[in-house]
Write a protein that holds these residues in place. Structure first.
Motif, PDB file in Angstrom:
ATOM      1  N   PHE A 149      63.178 116.383  24.992  1.00  0.00           N
ATOM      2  CA  PHE A 149      63.274 117.674  24.332  1.00  0.00           C
ATOM      3  C   PHE A 149      64.082 118.623  25.213  1.00  0.00           C
ATOM      4  CE2 PHE A 149      59.880 115.911  21.835  1.00  0.00           C
ATOM      5  CZ  PHE A 149      59.974 116.553  20.601  1.00  0.00           C
ATOM      6  N   ALA A 150      64.401 119.784  24.663  1.00  0.00           N
ATOM      7  CA  ALA A 150      65.304 120.726  25.328  1.00  0.00           C
ATOM      8  C   ALA A 150      64.808 121.168  26.699  1.00  0.00           C
ATOM      9  CB  ALA A 150      65.528 121.943  24.434  1.00  0.00           C
ATOM     10  N   ARG A 170      69.201 111.682  28.290  1.00  0.00           N
ATOM     11  CA  ARG A 170      69.810 112.501  27.238  1.00  0.00           C
ATOM     12  C   ARG A 170      68.727 113.133  26.386  1.00  0.00           C
ATOM     13  NH1 ARG A 170      72.240 107.173  24.553  1.00  0.00           N
ATOM     14  NH2 ARG A 170      71.773 106.486  26.653  1.00  0.00           N
ATOM     15  N   GLY A 171      69.150 114.100  25.567  1.00  0.00           N
ATOM     16  CA  GLY A 171      68.153 114.741  24.733  1.00  0.00           C
ATOM     17  C   GLY A 171      68.750 115.726  23.751  1.00  0.00           C
ATOM     18  N   ALA A 172      67.863 116.477  23.127  1.00  0.00           N
ATOM     19  CA  ALA A 172      68.235 117.438  22.094  1.00  0.00           C
ATOM     20  C   ALA A 172      68.113 118.855  22.617  1.00  0.00           C
ATOM     21  CB  ALA A 172      67.345 117.257  20.874  1.00  0.00           C
ATOM     22  N   ALA A 174      67.747 123.106  21.525  1.00  0.00           N
ATOM     23  CA  ALA A 174      66.993 123.870  20.535  1.00  0.00           C
ATOM     24  C   ALA A 174      67.788 124.134  19.260  1.00  0.00           C
ATOM     25  CB  ALA A 174      66.525 125.190  21.151  1.00  0.00           C
ATOM     26  N   ASP A 175      69.126 124.214  19.381  1.00  0.00           N
ATOM     27  CA  ASP A 175      69.954 124.495  18.205  1.00  0.00           C
ATOM     28  C   ASP A 175      70.317 123.246  17.415  1.00  0.00           C
ATOM     29  OD1 ASP A 175      71.761 123.277  19.886  1.00  0.00           O
ATOM     30  OD2 ASP A 175      73.189 124.939  19.914  1.00  0.00           O
ATOM     31  N   GLY A 176      69.788 122.094  17.829  1.00  0.00           N
ATOM     32  CA  GLY A 176      70.105 120.854  17.139  1.00  0.00           C
ATOM     33  C   GLY A 176      71.256 120.090  17.746  1.00  0.00           C
ATOM     34  N   GLY A 177      71.848 120.632  18.798  1.00  0.00           N
ATOM     35  CA  GLY A 177      72.879 119.911  19.518  1.00  0.00           C
ATOM     36  C   GLY A 177      72.252 118.919  20.474  1.00  0.00           C
ATOM     37  N   GLY A 178      73.082 118.299  21.305  1.00  0.00           N
ATOM     38  CA  GLY A 178      72.570 117.323  22.243  1.00  0.00           C
ATOM     39  C   GLY A 178      73.098 117.551  23.642  1.00  0.00           C
TER      40      GLY A 178
END
Length: 203
Positions: A149-150, A170-172, A174-178
Motif C-alpha cells: 500500500f501507499a 512495488r505498490g500502489a 493513493a491516487d491509483g498510480g503505482g
C-alpha cells in the motif's frame, strides 16, 4: 480476517536469526501512522497482482498479508483480503507486527510460512523498516514478489537504511498510480500507467 497465522517453517534462513540485522537507532523514522487507504489504491494493488506474470513467473494465486497494528493498516489489510478472495486466489496468512520489538523474527517466519506466491503489506515506517530487514536476513522472502500500500512507498518508510536491499518492491499510490523501488530510487507512475517524472532519491 479469516486466514490463520502460519507457523514458522524450517529452512536455510531460519537459523540465521542469532546475528541481528536490525537498525539500532531507528529514531529518525516518523511516528506518524499511515493515512487511510483509498479505493483507487486498493484497485491498483489488485490489478498489479493479477497482472504480475511473465514466462518465468506463474500467475499469483496465494498471498500472505502483513500489516502494522495501527487502525489504517489494519483496515487496508482487511480490505485487501475481502477483495482478493475468493475471486482472485487464497490468503494463506494475515500477520500483524508491532512498531517496536525484540527481533521481529516471529512475525517474519509467520509471513513466509506456507511459501505464498506473493506478499501484500501495509504499515508505518518504523515497524516495516525493521521487519523488512529481518525478513531478508532470516527467511526466504523476496522484495520483488511483494506488493504494498501507499504507506510503504513513502520515502520515509523505505529510507536509506533499507532502500538498498529492497529492489523490486512495488505498490500502489493513493491516487491509483503505482511505484517501484530500484537502485535506491522510487519511480512513480501516473494512474494511467504512464511513467511519471517523480523519482525520489533515497540514498
Amino acid at each position: 480476517m479469516g486466514p490463520t497465522e502460519g507457523r514458522g517453517r524450517s529452512g536455510s534462513g531460519s537459523g540465521s536469526g542469532s546475528r541481528s540485522p536490525l537498525i539500532r537507532r531507528p529514531d529518525g523514522w516518523p511516528p506518524t501512522p499511515p493515512n487511510v487507504h483509498t479505493e483507487a489504491e486498493l484497485a491498483c494493488l489488485i490489478t498489479m497482482l493479477t497482472e504480475a506474470r511473465s514466462p518465468d513467473r506463474p500467475p499469483i494465486r496465494s498471498v500472505a498479508v502483513g500489516h502494522g497494528r495501527d487502525d489504517a493498516s489494519r483496515a487496508a489489510a482487511r480490505a485487501f483480503v475481502e477483495a482478493w478472495q475468493p475471486a482472485h486466489g487464497a490468503v494463506l496468512a494475515v500477520v500483524d507486527w508491532p512498531e517496536d520489538a525484540a527481533s521481529w523474527l516471529r512475525q517474519a517466519r509467520r509471513l513466509t510460512a506456507g511459501a505464498p506466491d506473493a506478499w501484500v503489506v501495509a504499515g508505518a515506517a518504523r515497524g516495516w523498516g525493521q521487519l523488512s530487514r529481518r525478513l531478508l536476513h532470516s527467511t526466504d522472502w523476496r522484495p520483488d514478489r511483494t506488493f504494498a500500500f501507499a504507506s510503504i512507498g513513502d520515502a520515509a518508510a523505505v529510507g536509506p537504511a533499507v532502500a538498498d536491499i529492497l529492489d523490486g518492491l512495488r505498490g500502489a499510490s493513493a491516487d491509483g498510480g503505482g511505484w517501484c523501488l530500484a537502485g535506491g530510487l522510487i519511480t512513480r507512475h501516473e494512474p494511467s500507467g504512464r511513467p511519471g517524472l517523480n523519482r525520489a532519491d533515497l540514498g
